[in-house]
Motif scaffolding. Structure first.
Motif, mmCIF file in Angstrom:
data_model
loop_
_atom_site.group_PDB
_atom_site.id
_atom_site.type_symbol
_atom_site.label_atom_id
_atom_site.label_comp_id
_atom_site.label_asym_id
_atom_site.label_seq_id
_atom_site.Cartn_x
_atom_site.Cartn_y
_atom_site.Cartn_z
ATOM 1 N N LEU B 240 33.279 31.401 44.976
ATOM 2 C CA LEU B 240 34.004 32.651 44.760
ATOM 3 C C LEU B 240 34.534 32.755 43.326
ATOM 4 N N GLU B 241 34.872 31.612 42.735
ATOM 5 C CA GLU B 241 35.317 31.641 41.342
ATOM 6 C C GLU B 241 34.188 32.095 40.426
ATOM 7 N N VAL B 243 31.780 34.080 41.343
ATOM 8 C CA VAL B 243 31.628 35.517 41.577
ATOM 9 C C VAL B 243 32.620 36.288 40.711
ATOM 10 N N ARG B 244 33.890 35.847 40.756
ATOM 11 C CA ARG B 244 34.912 36.537 39.977
ATOM 12 C C ARG B 244 34.591 36.509 38.484
ATOM 13 N N ALA B 245 34.139 35.352 37.985
ATOM 14 C CA ALA B 245 33.846 35.234 36.550
ATOM 15 C C ALA B 245 32.650 36.098 36.165
ATOM 16 N N PHE B 246 31.612 36.100 36.993
ATOM 17 C CA PHE B 246 30.433 36.930 36.691
ATOM 18 C C PHE B 246 30.822 38.404 36.633
ATOM 19 N N GLU B 247 31.690 38.823 37.561
ATOM 20 C CA GLU B 247 32.136 40.214 37.559
ATOM 21 C C GLU B 247 33.004 40.524 36.375
ATOM 22 N N VAL B 272 24.364 34.923 42.417
ATOM 23 C CA VAL B 272 25.796 35.181 42.589
ATOM 24 C C VAL B 272 26.020 36.493 43.336
ATOM 25 N N ALA B 276 27.856 37.078 46.862
ATOM 26 C CA ALA B 276 29.027 37.938 46.990
ATOM 27 C C ALA B 276 28.817 38.975 48.084
#
Lengths: 471, 471
Positions: B240-241, B243-247, B272, B276
């Motif tokens: 999930l980290e 995912v957050r960073a890619f976004e 990723v 997500a």
């Protein structure tokens, strides 16, 4: 990544706190030193916040702003915007952005918006007052003006709304060497991966990946090494279709063309991913009857109002269910055990109906559901409901017999649970499918209709059967 | 895109239907011609299906398979797998894939799995029987063996589980010309965008985008044009980290390093994004008490069982709520209007609690929630609940007075609604936050606890107040 975000926020918070303390101290001072003190300490910690923040990624600055209460948020923003305002503004959530935009003096806002690249301006249009937007529009070059006008015209959930302009293009007759020279001469978008091959009328002919350029002979012609552009979107397609295609085919970017196959722009995976995540978040909130994201620090009234439509609806449906019970007051007064048992029938119906509905909404969100499969689904859910009714209704019937010592009451309980489970399954399948066919969002409103039906029908079935068979 | 998918599925369906009809006809034939007829029509339409499907993208073939009932699915699969089995298998949903894998003869399965690239094999490991996996493992080269073993060891929701091996790398002392020659000599991953710069010990030194390579002088050294690798994941970080960073940072790919900063592999945006989307889908299903995706054509029993844990839990909580009502049977028998009004109090609590919970779960899913903000949220939700209790509880109180002509009953109604809204707000905020702090998924189980509390407390508050003040 996150440790550092948390500590960044903590630093900013403690600097804000120190600034507050210092200002309070100075304000209490009197005498000749006050002015000197004021000058010395004036916004000293705020300057430190500026230094600490402006070196960060705009998305991280946006996170800090979103995590602060409104007053402190605008204090920090006042430090940030002259330096990084244009990039941070683009990263902010819509609600927070609207708040910040509204709090800025008009001339400052215009000044800030003029720094935003023409390609990104449409993303902000919804949160900027119309007259300000018009003033900014007047200062744009004609290409950016056209872009702004046409972008705003696309519906919010269309591919057009996700599109970027100024795709990097190449002509088919050029050699790889010439293409590379072209690339060196111009400024390139941050994550370029594909060049679009177009003719003199802007018709899309193919795609050329950077990898292909790198591994090709410098004298090859573009037309000999290009790949066919098998997938292109039109701006009026639903954005959700783009999401599905990007997922399905692992795309990084895709061209957008008009009805005559002329290249209009392109869509990139980051924009599509943002959209998909925002949508699925909104879906989750809408299922619970909320309008969408809510600023954590929005005023109480705004947050309360976000929930009122749903609360009101819920109250109406609960009232109807209550009137159904009211119809049977005589029955209940003669057998008060019914009052204790009836919520079980309603609750089981509501919960299993929600399961069915969640499955259908999910299926619809990831891929189209052929008509024949919809029929299959309905029959299957009805069969599951029947099975569950027999199993769990049976268990509940036995429990009722044990608790109340009445076999007929147990039988009514079992039968009502089974019937209400069938109602729940039918409503859980049909309502989202119907909403989807009619072009509505299947997530929106499904669950209020479902609870309404399972509650009212649950009470009606149970109390009806009870008054027919038990009294 | 979707029109073509639907029509592809339609074609396959009608070919299957024709095949079925022909085979039924031939089976009814007797006499000398039967054998000739059988040979002529043998699987003729199936061969057509093969031709129609194998030219499609593997993801589209997977869609067709997932949209077919189990029997027809395996018929189509038997045509497809010798040609495109390895790529299609990777695109299938986990449940459907497991079904297909289990239906294949063991030697065929081994043969198929051996065609799957070592990099992708770990993705299938969970759905393949252990002994088959061991047999395939034995035939791998040692590098792929190591990869398989280490990949399987990473937890399902870690960055390691999303990682690809064989990152394309460059040494800092090489020139751009040498790097390009290297690239031409090797096979490149489909969507290469960045080379990772490493030293002889595999320590990650920086990143080099294809764009940078293209626009740089051929004689430049890599170390002079590389960008710092500011963001690198470790394999045990939560997915999930990533995912957050890619976004947050609009990444296309990012390196994964071990504790000594040595490059282990990399993560790409498509993986990723898939993760997500799968997660947010599962979240929606879990909120409704389902285990996760369900094969549309799974056997009845499997689908029914997917819902039983929840149904059982729900029955227990409903029983408890029912016993709460049972405690007040005397009260109800003396004032039967209470039976009709009590579900309103419970239902309003459940619905607003769900709104609050959906907001909290959503907030937790997109960014970390600092402790101080959690407190702020709780206070805010309590204030909203109080406000809504006064407004909507007031309305409901007036309606009660109109309906039942009793002012005390109206007052009890208003007060109970307000109190239950406060309970709902507190539970809606605290339960997901607590689950998150304890390291559990905040979506899992929150809603059953919530409904339990708002139902039981709703009945208890309303009937308790009623028996205290009205009788």
């Amino acid at each position: 990544v996150h440790g550092s975000l948390e500590s960044l926020l903590k630093d900013v918070r403690s600097l804000l706190e120190r600034q507050r303390v210092v200002e309070a101290l100075v304000a209490r001072q009197t005498g000749p030193n006050q002015e000197i003190l004021q000058t010395m300490t004036h916004r000293q910690h705020l300057a430190e916040i500026r230094t600490r923040l402006t070196s960060q990624h705009p998305a991280d600055i946006a996170f800090v702003l979103e995590s602060l209460p409104v007053e402190e948020r605008s204090l920090v923003w006042s430090q940030i915007w002259p330096i990084k305002g244009s990039t941070v503004l683009l990263e902010l959530g819509e609600k927070v952005r609207a708040g910040i935009v509204n709090s800025m003096p008009r001339d400052r806002l215009v000044e800030l918006l003029q720094k935003i690249p023409g390609d990104d301006l449409p993303d902000l249009a919804a949160t900027v007052p119309e007259d300000v937007l018009e003033e900014v529009y007047a200062t744009l070059d004609s290409q950016s003006q056209d872009w702004l006008v046409s972008s705003i015209a696309y519906p919010a959930d269309s591919v057009g709304a996700l599109m970027s302009q100024k795709a990097v293009t190449a002509r088919p007759e050029k050699t790889v060497r010439e293409v590379i020279e072209d690339l060196r001469a111009r400024s390139l978008p941050p994550a370029l991966d594909t060049l679009y091959v177009i003719d003199s009328r802007h018709t899309l002919l193919g795609a050329l990946s950077l990898t292909q350029i790198l591994i090709s002979n410098l004298d090859s012609a573009v037309r000999d090494i290009q790949a066919p552009a098998t997938l292109a979107f039109t701006p009026h397609q639903e954005a959700l279709e783009a999401v599905r295609a990007f997922e399905r085919y692992d795309l990084r970017s895709a061209p957008v063309v008009d009805e005559r196959a002329r290249l209009l722009g392109y869509v990139t995976v980051d924009v599509v991913m943002d959209y998909a995540r925002r949508k699925s978040g909104e879906e989750a909130l809408r299922l619970a009857g909320l309008h969408g994201e809510e600023d954590l620090f929005a005023p109480l009234w705004a947050s309360a109002r976000n929930r009122w439509l749903w609360l009101g609806l819920n109250l109406v449906t609960a009232l109807v269910a209550s009137r159904v019970i009211g119809m049977f007051e005589q029955t209940i007064s003669r057998l008060v055990a019914l009052a204790a048992l009836m919520p079980i029938v309603a609750s089981i119906g509501g919960n299993t109906g929600n399961q069915t509905m969640a499955l259908i909404v999910r299926t619809l969100a990831t891929s189209p559901l052929p008509r024949s499969n919809a029929m299959h689904l309905l029959l299957k859910e009805l069969r599951i409901a029947l099975l569950n009714g027999l199993v769990w209704g049976g268990i509940m019937g036995i429990l009722t017999i044990i608790l109340y010592g009445s076999v007929p009451l147990g039988a009514v309980m079992s039968l009502s649970m089974t019937l209400n489970l069938l109602v729940a399954a039918a409503v859980g399948v049909l309502v989202p499918l119907l909403l989807d066919r009619l072009g509505f969002d299947p997530a929106q409103g499904s669950s209020v209709l479902l609870t309404f039906t399972t509650d009212s029908m649950g009470f009606l079935i149970f109390l009806g059967l009870a008054s027919g068979f038990l009294l």
